[in-house]
Motif scaffolding. Structure first.
Motif, mmCIF file in Angstrom:
data_model
loop_
_atom_site.group_PDB
_atom_site.id
_atom_site.type_symbol
_atom_site.label_atom_id
_atom_site.label_comp_id
_atom_site.label_asym_id
_atom_site.label_seq_id
_atom_site.Cartn_x
_atom_site.Cartn_y
_atom_site.Cartn_z
ATOM 1 N N ALA A 438 0.825 -1.209 0.000
ATOM 2 C CA ALA A 438 0.000 0.000 0.000
ATOM 3 C C ALA A 438 0.858 1.257 0.000
ATOM 4 C CB ALA A 438 -0.938 -0.015 1.205
ATOM 5 N N ALA A 447 -0.618 3.506 5.851
ATOM 6 C CA ALA A 447 -1.296 2.236 5.603
ATOM 7 C C ALA A 447 -1.194 1.375 6.848
ATOM 8 C CB ALA A 447 -0.690 1.513 4.407
ATOM 9 N N VAL A 458 -5.954 2.209 4.044
ATOM 10 C CA VAL A 458 -5.006 3.068 3.324
ATOM 11 C C VAL A 458 -5.525 4.494 3.386
ATOM 12 C CG1 VAL A 458 -3.847 3.494 1.137
ATOM 13 C CG2 VAL A 458 -4.454 1.157 1.785
ATOM 14 N N ILE A 477 -4.055 -1.863 -5.490
ATOM 15 C CA ILE A 477 -3.498 -2.521 -4.296
ATOM 16 C C ILE A 477 -4.043 -3.939 -4.168
ATOM 17 C CG2 ILE A 477 -3.411 -2.448 -1.779
ATOM 18 C CD1 ILE A 477 -3.478 0.617 -1.992
ATOM 19 N N VAL A 493 -9.362 -4.183 1.057
ATOM 20 C CA VAL A 493 -8.579 -2.952 0.921
ATOM 21 C C VAL A 493 -9.544 -1.769 1.042
ATOM 22 C CG1 VAL A 493 -7.050 -1.599 -0.539
ATOM 23 C CG2 VAL A 493 -6.901 -4.094 -0.559
ATOM 24 N N VAL A 495 -9.639 2.327 1.124
ATOM 25 C CA VAL A 495 -8.894 3.566 0.866
ATOM 26 C C VAL A 495 -9.715 4.727 1.426
ATOM 27 C CG1 VAL A 495 -7.942 5.087 -0.899
ATOM 28 C CG2 VAL A 495 -7.788 2.607 -1.176
#
Length: 506
Positions: A438, A447, A458, A477, A493, A495
């Motif tokens: 990341a 991250a 992230v 990612i 993941v 973000v």
């Protein structure tokens, strides 16, 4: 005409035969004083016949002539009509040809006009570009770069919107079905076992027994360790003896034999060898029965005797603390249920799940996948099953949906909470790898790998990444984690992009 001539000749021959027969009759039977027929009468009859024939022939000829003339008139009339028709068609073709020629000339003139207009437009565009470059102070290449950058930003936004729309659609349409299918599969795969952390220990009534186990000058303990291949540890905990060996079957044989020796009380080298041999035979029977029980539990029959015995050794084998016979049983049940739901080959999935880890029980050099494939080929197991075993850790590309199903069932059984534990160093390394992937992306400020490595948070710099770029970043990612990191279950993941503004009132 030929029929007419034949008629005339026939009439003539008949008259001739009639005259001859009359002469013969006169010769054979002379009539008394008969009056002969004068020759002039016969000639007259012949002339009359000939006249009649000629008259008939003339009439027939006249009819044939009239018929022929009528046909000639009809043919002449048809030919005149055909000629007239052809002349009209020729005139029509000539007219069309002239019209086409006229259109061709017109089109050529229009094309020349268009070409002239294009040339004029091209010159105007050139002049306009020159004027624009002077007004804007930009060259053509610089303007193109600015335009391309603008289009790229627009496309980035569109791609991000499409990704979000596709993700929403996927969630709405398949999440409920996938959850139902997996829950149902896990329900059918539920077993009465839980994850185990196996330690072989033997309770002893008092510490004096330890002395008898050691024996004079240590001969008993040396004989026991030599015969069983197991190390005995009697120093750590009072009231028990610990047995250690990488082979769980050997460790179980040693445990059973030692318990019986302690109960018997006569611990000496000869008795040790006798009890170990007996325990070995008993454990082999137990192993075979456990293998047979496992096969019958999943509906697998007609399995070779040797493979059943090897599968039974799962009873004394663990992987990351998870008992292998438990893992194999629940994985096979889940895989069969998923295969049934997806209309896949249930028999292939059944055997693939049953044999997927059989290579872990082979004491040879090589990975458990290679050893398992080699063993199954030796017993002529179907190639589809061997492919499933070879691909269940993605060492090879999936060649069928049965391979994917076995892979999924194995992952579910191995990654469920409490099923396994793993090495601390490997766990820390995986978390660092997730965070490192990341942090290697542009625009990422921080991250964090959380939830035991099942999620990566992230945080991006809002000045260096837009909302649309954050969506693309999450996908990038995710793809790199899939490619570079080995992990149980899934990794989410997330973000985060946010802007905070504060002002202080004094």
């Amino acid at each position: 005409m030929s029929s007419l001539l034949k008629s005339i000749l026939s009439t003539f021959n008949k008259s001739k035969k009639s005259a001859t027969s009359k002469v013969k009759l006169v010769t054979k039977k002379p009539e008394p004083q008969a009056t002969p027929t004068p020759p002039t009468t016969q000639a007259k009859e012949a002339r009359d016949s000939a006249t009649a024939i000629i008259t008939f022939a003339r009439e027939e000829a006249q009819k044939i002539r009239e018929t022929a003339q009528e046909e000639m008139r009809h043919l002449s009339s048809s030919l005149r009509e055909l000629k007239t028709k052809l002349e009209k068609e020729k005139e029509e073709l000539d007219r069309k040809d002239k019209a086409l020629e006229s259109k061709k000339l017109t089109i050529e003139q229009e094309l020349k006009k268009i070409e002239a207009i294009k040339q004029e437009v091209s010159e105007v565009l050139k002049k306009q570009l020159e004027k624009l470059e002077k007004i804007a102070g930009l060259t053509k290449d610089k303007a193109k770069d600015i335009l391309l950058e603008s289009v790229q930003k627009k496309l980035t936004r569109e791609i991000a919107e499409r990704i979000r729309a596709a993700e929403d659609e996927i969630k709405e349409t398949i999440e409920a079905k996938a959850n139902t299918m997996l829950i149902d599969a896990m329900y059918h795969g539920a077993t009465d076992y839980v994850a185990e952390f196996t330690i072989s220990t033997v309770k002893i009534p008092d510490d004096e027994v330890k002395g008898r186990i050691i024996g004079k000058e240590g001969r008993n303990i040396r004989t026991f360790e030599k015969v069983t291949g197991v190390d005995i540890d009697m120093d750590e905990t009072p009231g028990e003896v610990r047995l250690s060996c990488y082979d769980a079957v050997r460790r179980e044989i040693a445990r059973v034999a030692l318990e019986r020796l302690i109960k018997d009380g006569r611990i000496q080298p000869t008795r040790i060898e006798e009890y170990v041999a007996k325990a070995k035979r008993d454990i082999e029977k137990i192993v075979f029965e456990e293998g047979k029980k496992l096969c019958h539990a999943v509906g697998a029959f007609n399995i070779p005797h040797d493979l059943i015995a090897i599968l039974g050794r799962f009873k004394y084998r663990t992987s990351y603390g998870q008992n292998m016979i438990t893992h194999t049983l629940e994985e096979t049940k889940m895989g069969m249920k998923i295969a049934s739901e997806l209309k896949a080959n249930v028999d292939t999935v059944r055997l693939g799940c049953l044999f997927h880890d059989i290579g872990k029980l082979i004491d040879e050099e090589g990975s458990h996948i290679e050893l398992g494939v080699k063993l199954l080929k030796r017993y002529n197991i179907p190639q589809a099953v061997i492919d499933v075993v070879a691909q269940h850790h993605e060492d090879e590309e999936f060649s069928s949906k049965e391979s994917v199903i076995v892979y999924i069932a194995d992952a579910i059984s191995g990654s469920r909470p409490g099923a396994r534990y793993e090495n601390y160093d490997e766990y820390i390394k995986r978390l660092k790898d997730l965070e490192g992937i990341a942090l290697s992306k542009p625009g990422v400020a921080e991250a964090f790998a959380i939830q035991a490595g099942r999620e990566v948070r992230v945080i991006v710099d809002p000045e260096r990444a837009t909302d649309d770029e954050a969506v693309l970043l999450a996908s990038a990612i995710r793809d790199e984690i899939k490619e570079k990191v080995t992990y149980p279950g899934t990794v989410t993941v997330t973000v985060i992009r946010e802007r905070r503004t504060s002002a202080v009132a004094k």
